[in-house]
Design an enzyme around this catalytic site. Structure first.
Site, short mmCIF file in Angstrom:
data_model
loop_
_atom_site.label_atom_id
_atom_site.label_comp_id
_atom_site.label_asym_id
_atom_site.label_seq_id
_atom_site.Cartn_x
_atom_site.Cartn_y
_atom_site.Cartn_z
N GLU A 163 16.29 47.57 10.95
CA GLU A 163 16.50 46.11 11.02
C GLU A 163 17.56 45.68 10.01
O GLU A 163 18.40 44.83 10.31
CB GLU A 163 15.18 45.39 10.80
CG GLU A 163 15.27 43.89 10.59
CD GLU A 163 15.91 43.12 11.75
OE1 GLU A 163 16.14 43.72 12.83
OE2 GLU A 163 16.22 41.93 11.57
N CYS A 168 7.34 20.48 13.43
CA CYS A 168 7.68 19.28 14.21
C CYS A 168 8.44 18.33 13.29
O CYS A 168 8.65 18.61 12.13
CB CYS A 168 6.39 18.61 14.68
SG CYS A 168 5.31 19.67 15.62
N TRP A 199 7.20 20.81 18.13
CA TRP A 199 7.31 22.25 18.36
C TRP A 199 5.87 22.71 18.53
O TRP A 199 5.11 22.72 17.57
CB TRP A 199 7.98 22.94 17.17
CG TRP A 199 8.19 24.41 17.39
CD1 TRP A 199 7.37 25.42 16.99
CD2 TRP A 199 9.26 25.03 18.10
NE1 TRP A 199 7.87 26.63 17.37
CE2 TRP A 199 9.02 26.42 18.07
CE3 TRP A 199 10.39 24.56 18.73
CZ2 TRP A 199 9.88 27.34 18.66
CZ3 TRP A 199 11.24 25.47 19.33
CH2 TRP A 199 11.00 26.83 19.30
N HIS A 251 19.61 66.32 9.23
CA HIS A 251 19.84 66.82 10.60
C HIS A 251 21.10 66.23 11.20
O HIS A 251 21.19 66.09 12.42
CB HIS A 251 18.62 66.51 11.47
CG HIS A 251 17.36 67.12 10.97
ND1 HIS A 251 17.11 68.47 10.99
CD2 HIS A 251 16.30 66.56 10.34
CE1 HIS A 251 15.94 68.72 10.44
NE2 HIS A 251 15.42 67.58 10.03
N ASN A 273 2.86 16.55 11.68
CA ASN A 273 3.50 17.87 11.60
C ASN A 273 2.59 18.73 10.77
O ASN A 273 2.19 18.35 9.67
CB ASN A 273 4.88 17.76 10.94
CG ASN A 273 5.48 19.14 10.67
OD1 ASN A 273 5.25 20.06 11.45
ND2 ASN A 273 6.17 19.29 9.56
N GLY A 274 2.23 19.92 11.27
CA GLY A 274 1.38 20.83 10.50
C GLY A 274 0.36 21.49 11.40
O GLY A 274 0.47 21.46 12.63
N LYS A 286 21.52 33.70 21.33
CA LYS A 286 20.20 33.64 20.68
C LYS A 286 19.12 34.18 21.60
O LYS A 286 18.16 34.75 21.17
CB LYS A 286 19.87 32.19 20.29
CG LYS A 286 18.56 32.05 19.53
CD LYS A 286 18.56 32.84 18.22
CE LYS A 286 17.21 32.90 17.55
NZ LYS A 286 17.14 33.89 16.46
N ARG A 322 14.08 20.72 14.62
CA ARG A 322 12.70 21.04 14.19
C ARG A 322 11.76 21.22 15.39
O ARG A 322 10.61 21.62 15.24
CB ARG A 322 12.14 19.93 13.28
CG ARG A 322 12.86 19.76 11.96
CD ARG A 322 12.24 18.63 11.14
NE ARG A 322 10.90 18.94 10.74
CZ ARG A 322 10.60 19.59 9.60
NH1 ARG A 322 11.56 19.98 8.81
NH2 ARG A 322 9.36 19.86 9.28
N GLU A 332 25.33 42.79 12.95
CA GLU A 332 25.47 41.67 13.91
C GLU A 332 26.08 40.43 13.27
O GLU A 332 26.59 39.57 13.97
CB GLU A 332 24.15 41.35 14.59
CG GLU A 332 23.08 40.73 13.75
CD GLU A 332 21.86 40.34 14.60
OE1 GLU A 332 22.01 39.94 15.76
OE2 GLU A 332 20.75 40.43 14.08
N LYS A 362 20.92 43.65 11.05
CA LYS A 362 21.32 42.37 10.43
C LYS A 362 22.76 42.45 9.95
O LYS A 362 23.57 41.57 10.20
CB LYS A 362 20.40 42.05 9.25
CG LYS A 362 19.03 41.55 9.64
CD LYS A 362 19.00 40.12 10.09
CE LYS A 362 19.01 39.83 11.53
NZ LYS A 362 18.23 40.51 12.49
C1 AGP Z 1 18.20 39.81 16.33
O1 AGP Z 1 18.83 39.35 15.15
C2 AGP Z 1 19.10 39.68 17.53
N1 AGP Z 1 19.48 38.33 17.70
C3 AGP Z 1 18.52 40.33 18.79
O2 AGP Z 1 18.40 41.72 18.55
C4 AGP Z 1 17.14 39.82 19.23
O3 AGP Z 1 16.15 40.27 18.34
C5 AGP Z 1 16.83 40.40 20.63
O4 AGP Z 1 17.79 39.92 21.53
C6 AGP Z 1 15.42 40.04 21.12
O5 AGP Z 1 15.30 38.65 21.26
P1 AGP Z 1 13.82 38.03 21.48
O6 AGP Z 1 13.05 38.34 20.24
O7 AGP Z 1 14.05 36.58 21.69
O8 AGP Z 1 13.21 38.71 22.66
#
Ligand code: AGP
Length: 609
Positions: free
Chosen positions: A482, A2, A74, A505, A100-101, A604, A27, A489, A486
């Protein structure tokens, strides 16, 4: 996470505090509120949702008071609502607090205060603080705050205001950031510098246990033992945008570095393996139900899906439960098998991913028990699931998920350990050892982050490459996936994650002197197997970048580049191994001039199919 702001001086407090809260909106934005001393009265105004909702309640000329406190929330305890919005007042309405905490022992404190006759109005942990200050208040506000905070377990950054002490604003901190702004006959408090940069460049960083007393005439800082404390004054030359990122170039880098705290915030108050009832209460699931679980289906997308793959391993190894991780967009159109002994776990940072929501709802309709792991309180998935284990990472602004991912796997680890205890698969001694290793993780991550320059030097050698292969085995196969996600993307380089054992394979045909291969080769039961895979890559002229365990000399003979991480329990290695891969992807993205916080084509939160 927060944001709090406090002010005392000659300016109109309401206006200055609102301005500060707007600069802290990164925040949190579940609710907000301010309290000002106005013509001898304590006025408190609060609103749910974004700060503009509070702003609509406050017209410029309405408040002229020159001392006040404010908060932007938050949610971690208690859904986003007006009654849970800060500031919180005591029974008399003469003292207000913003916080906050996370107060870990708030339930017990609240129980005792209610027994003493205090009337609570919210579901928050914060409210216990203002009633404790009321309980100990005997005109000396600093003394009352000291006595109250001495009973708190957990993290707090506070601002306190009382109509009985109209010439004073108090701040206090423990394990949560709080800075004091130093002006000309005016003084400020804030969780973070951006809130105050328009008003001052002079700041004092409070230390754990400090209490600061602000008056127009000056300020005093008291250390935890009550003695006077001197703290260094810093001159900060940031502009406000830089300051929102706490000086980091991008939110993504800031969020990678926040992981040493967000992991701790996520397990804080949830690691009492001797009394796990509190943990299960939070999930609205009882141990009897856990003993009756036949299988676990984890549903998620993207990075959250890779967290689910790791959770699958842990549920099998630590709790002896058959578990599958399913990609939401696939699972929703399958004739998936669900019964009333299935536990559906939906993992989502945003809580709004359409491909995760749909199968969760369908599974619930078919009788499955449901649980969510989510970072946003009150989001759709948390309302659809029967219970939610919240990651406590604060808003994740960078589109590429980093701190939310490690918050998700921290939550999954806790779930698997407690499921294991309840089902008799884990003794409390085993659990104690695992929890002790988890507690060490934030320090281990801090050590990795201190080696950032080593990652930068490797990134400089490879940022022009057009293809990468990421390999890992067991728990680190999802980390390879992952790490590849990263990189692709945020740098737009094609990168594939693969189980290392699968290379022969097919993917081995890709290997040549132009292909960098990132191998996760930390010490675990498949370490020798990964070394063999590295040799297969080298035999075909491939370039190997290895993630290895501190002290491993053998790896140097095999890999072209080695990035070391501290030794930890192999079960927890994913929490460490992902950090260098996050940094690697970030720095390659920056070197390629990519928009790291908002990569092309991405959002996002993917709220559509
Ligand atoms: C992750 O870096 C991406 N932005 C994307 O794969 C994300 O993880 C995916 O869209 C799921 O989002 P969520 O965790 O909000 O459900």
């Amino acid at each position: 996470m927060c944001g709090i702001v406090g002010y005392i001086g000659d300016k109109v407090a309401a206006k200055l505090i609102m301005d500060g809260l707007k600069r802290l909106e990164y925040r949190g934005y579940d609710s907000s509120g301010i309290a000002v001393i106005e013509n001898g009265r304590l006025e408190t105004i609060r609103a749910v949702g974004k700060i503009k909702n509070l702003e609509s309640l406050i017209s410029d000329e309405q408040y002229s008071g020159t001392s006040g406190i404010g908060h932007i929330r938050w949610a971690t305890h208690g859904k986003p609502s007006e009654e849970n919005a800060h500031p919180h007042t005591d029974c008399s309405g003469k003292i207000v607090v913003v916080h906050n905490g996370i107060i870990e022992n708030y339930k017990q404190l609240k129980h005792d205060l209610v027994a003493e006759g205090h009337k609570f109005k919210s579901e928050t942990d914060t409210e216990v603080i203002v009633h404790l200050i009321e309980k100990y208040y005997r005109k000396d506000l600093v003394a009352a705050v000291r006595q109250a905070t001495s009973l708190l377990k957990g993290a707090y950054a506070l601002a306190v205001l009382s109509i009985n002490n109209p010439d004073t604003v108090i701040g206090a901190r423990m394990d949560a950031p709080l800075v004091a702004g130093i002006g000309e006959n005016e003084y400020f408090l804030a969780s973070d510098i951006p809130a105050l940069l328009s008003y001052t460049k002079k700041f004092v960083y409070l230390e754990d246990g400090d209490i600061i007393e602000l008056k127009k005439s000056g300020y005093k800082i008291y250390a935890a033992d009550g003695s006077n404390a001197e703290r260094k004054t810093h001159i900060i030359a940031w502009d406000s945008l830089m300051a929102e990122k706490s000086g980091y170039k991008h939110f993504m880098l800031k969020e990678i570095f926040e992981q040493q705290r967000t992991i701790e915030d996520t397990f804080r108050g949830r690691i009492d393996y001797d009394d796990i009832s509190e943990f299960f209460n939070e999930l609205s699931i009882d141990p009897e139900t856990v003993r009756d679980i036949g299988r676990i289906s984890i549903i998620a997308c993207g990075t959250s899906y890779y967290a689910g793959l790791i959770g699958k391993f842990w549920f099998e190894t630590l709790a002896g439960i058959h578990a599958e991780a399913e990609i939401g967009s696939e699972f929703r159109y399958r004739d998936f098998i669900i019964d009333d002994r299935t536990l559906l776990i939906a993992i989502s940072q945003s809580g709004e991913t359409a491909d995760t929501i749909a199968p969760l709802r369908e599974g619930k309709k078919r009788g499955a028990r449901t649980l969510a792991i989510c970072n946003v309180m009150g989001s759709t998935i948390t309302r659809d699931a029967a219970g939610t284990l919240y990651t406590r990472c604060g808003p994740e602004i960078g589109v590429a998920s980093t701190k939310a991912f490690t918050g998700q796997i921290t939550s999954l680890f806790l779930l698997a350990v407690y499921f294991g205890i309840v089902r008799g698969k884990l003794t409390k001694e085993n659990a104690a050892g695992l929890i002790d290793s988890l507690i060490q993780i934030p320090k281990d991550i801090s050590m990795i982050l201190n080696r950032e320059n080593e990652i930068i030097s490797i990134a400089k050698k490879f940022f022009k490459k057009t293809n990468f292969l990421f390999l890992g085995r067991g728990l680190n196969y999802p980390i390879a996936m992952e790490g590849a996600l990263k990189l692709k993307e945020i740098s737009y380089i094609h990168a594939e994650g693969y189980p290392a054992g699968e290379m022969k394979h097919g993917p081995i045909a890709l290997i040549d002197e132009n292909l960098p291969v990132v191998c996760i080769a930390t010490k675990d039961k498949v370490y020798e197997k990964v070394l063999s895979n590295i040799e297969e890559v080298k035999a075909r002229e491939g370039i190997v970048i290895a993630i290895a365990t501190d002290g491993d000399e053998r790896i140097k003979e095999k890999a072209d580049y080695v990035f070391y991480v501290p030794n930890t329990d192999a079960l927890l290695s994913p929490l460490l191994n992902i950090v260098p891969l996050q940094l690697f992807a970030y720095h390659i993205g920056v070197l390629r001039g990519c928009d790291v916080d908002q990569p092309r084509n991405l959002a996002k939160s993917v709220t559509v199919e």
